[in-house]
Write an enzyme that holds these catalytic residues in place. Structure first.
Site, PDB file in Angstrom:
ATOM      1  N   SER A 173       0.794  -1.226   0.000  1.00 31.14           N
ATOM      2  CA  SER A 173       0.000   0.000   0.000  1.00 31.14           C
ATOM      3  C   SER A 173       0.826   1.276   0.000  1.00 31.14           C
ATOM      4  O   SER A 173       0.289   2.342  -0.229  1.00 31.14           O
ATOM      5  CB  SER A 173      -0.949   0.023   1.201  1.00 31.14           C
ATOM      6  OG  SER A 173      -0.197   0.001   2.396  1.00 31.14           O
ATOM      7  N   LYS A 200       0.837   4.542   6.823  1.00 35.22           N
ATOM      8  CA  LYS A 200       0.221   5.332   5.758  1.00 35.22           C
ATOM      9  C   LYS A 200       0.755   6.759   5.834  1.00 35.22           C
ATOM     10  O   LYS A 200       1.444   7.148   6.787  1.00 35.22           O
ATOM     11  CB  LYS A 200      -1.320   5.394   5.914  1.00 35.22           C
ATOM     12  CG  LYS A 200      -2.011   4.076   6.029  1.00 35.22           C
ATOM     13  CD  LYS A 200      -2.143   3.372   4.702  1.00 35.22           C
ATOM     14  CE  LYS A 200      -2.760   1.995   4.928  1.00 35.22           C
ATOM     15  NZ  LYS A 200      -2.414   1.035   3.936  1.00 35.22           N
TER      16      LYS A 200
END
Lengths: 164, 203
Positions: free
Chosen positions: B45, B88
């Site tokens: 990701s 993230k």
């Protein structure tokens, strides 16, 4: 003389850091004392009560329905909230008030808990901001320490009917 | 009589060993808690910035002083699993307006990040489960800010026998139609973990 003073200061700082770290780990893994404020948990916990919140249940993921927990506030990372767990992940919780005609329900998502204060009329909790992630829970309140006349284990939820 | 003394000596040694272990364990725990820790990342990701099996160093000071800023890469506890961590990038802080529609959508939708929350997105937008699916994440779930990444080969490309802590000079992220953030780290090329400065620029 100056060198002796420097050596003493360094060893003092060393001991302070050492015992500070041990104390921090005790508060982190065993438990801590918390002073509660606000009316949202009356009559179980009133303003200025001091309680002991243990960390073991939270670290072993053994928080259960009906437990009173201290959690970090989802709206202010520096503040803590003290509420009762009314639903764990997957549970069905009642989102309408006790006086509403039409009952509405919702399911608690994975990894979250539903918190409500015992004083339903005067409590901002999951009914307004939704379920909170389990990871925000800091500890489980197990003993009331102050005031002395109500020392001991805390009472069950006065809103038992809302635990489905 | 002699065995009793021996047993007592052994007992005292065990107690002092346990005492030292607890002592240094607590100091190490506080170092990881207040300074920083090494994290091994997995998953696609955050490609191309951080790839599968990369080891990064995440510092805790910014989080405790509430100095996490837009464009920072953070390690946070997963809102769906208290035992897992996610890595993230912070796209929006509390009060910011964030775009919730994809880059290929015709109608753009926006939302405001509520108080005490952050909006996280992975760099690999096509293959990332982030705030676009589960909404803004409470700030209190953030554990630390990623500031260093371990490079697999030496900076010059030669294979070195010792792993060297360098990093790619820039960690840029481009989003179509969104402001560009770039995070630049300048590192002294020594074999210790010293880094000279951390420069951040907002274009």
């Amino acid at each position: 003389m100056f060198r002796g003073f420097l050596v003493k200061t360094i060893s003092f700082v060393g001991y302070t850091v050492q015992y500070g770290c041990i104390a921090h780990c005790a508060f982190e893994y065993v438990g801590e004392f918390v002073s509660c404020s606000g009316p949202s948990m009356e009559p179980t916990i009133t303003n200025h009560d001091v309680v002991f919140s243990e960390r073991v249940s939270r670290n072993l993921c053994r928080i259960q329905k009906g437990d009173i927990v201290i959690a970090k506030s989802p709206f202010d990372p520096k503040m803590n909230i003290c509420k009762r767990v009314m639903g764990l992940e997957g549970d069905k919780v009642c989102t309408s008030g006790p006086s509403d005609i039409f009952k509405t329900h919702t399911y608690v998502p994975r990894g979250h808990v539903w918190l409500e204060g015992d004083n339903l009329r005067n409590s901002t909790d999951s009914r307004s901001y939704g379920p909170i992630p389990y990871a925000l829970i800091r500890g489980r309140v197990c003993l009331k320490m102050w005031p002395p006349h109500s020392f001991g284990v805390l009472a069950e939820s006065p809103n038992d009917g809302r635990i489905l």
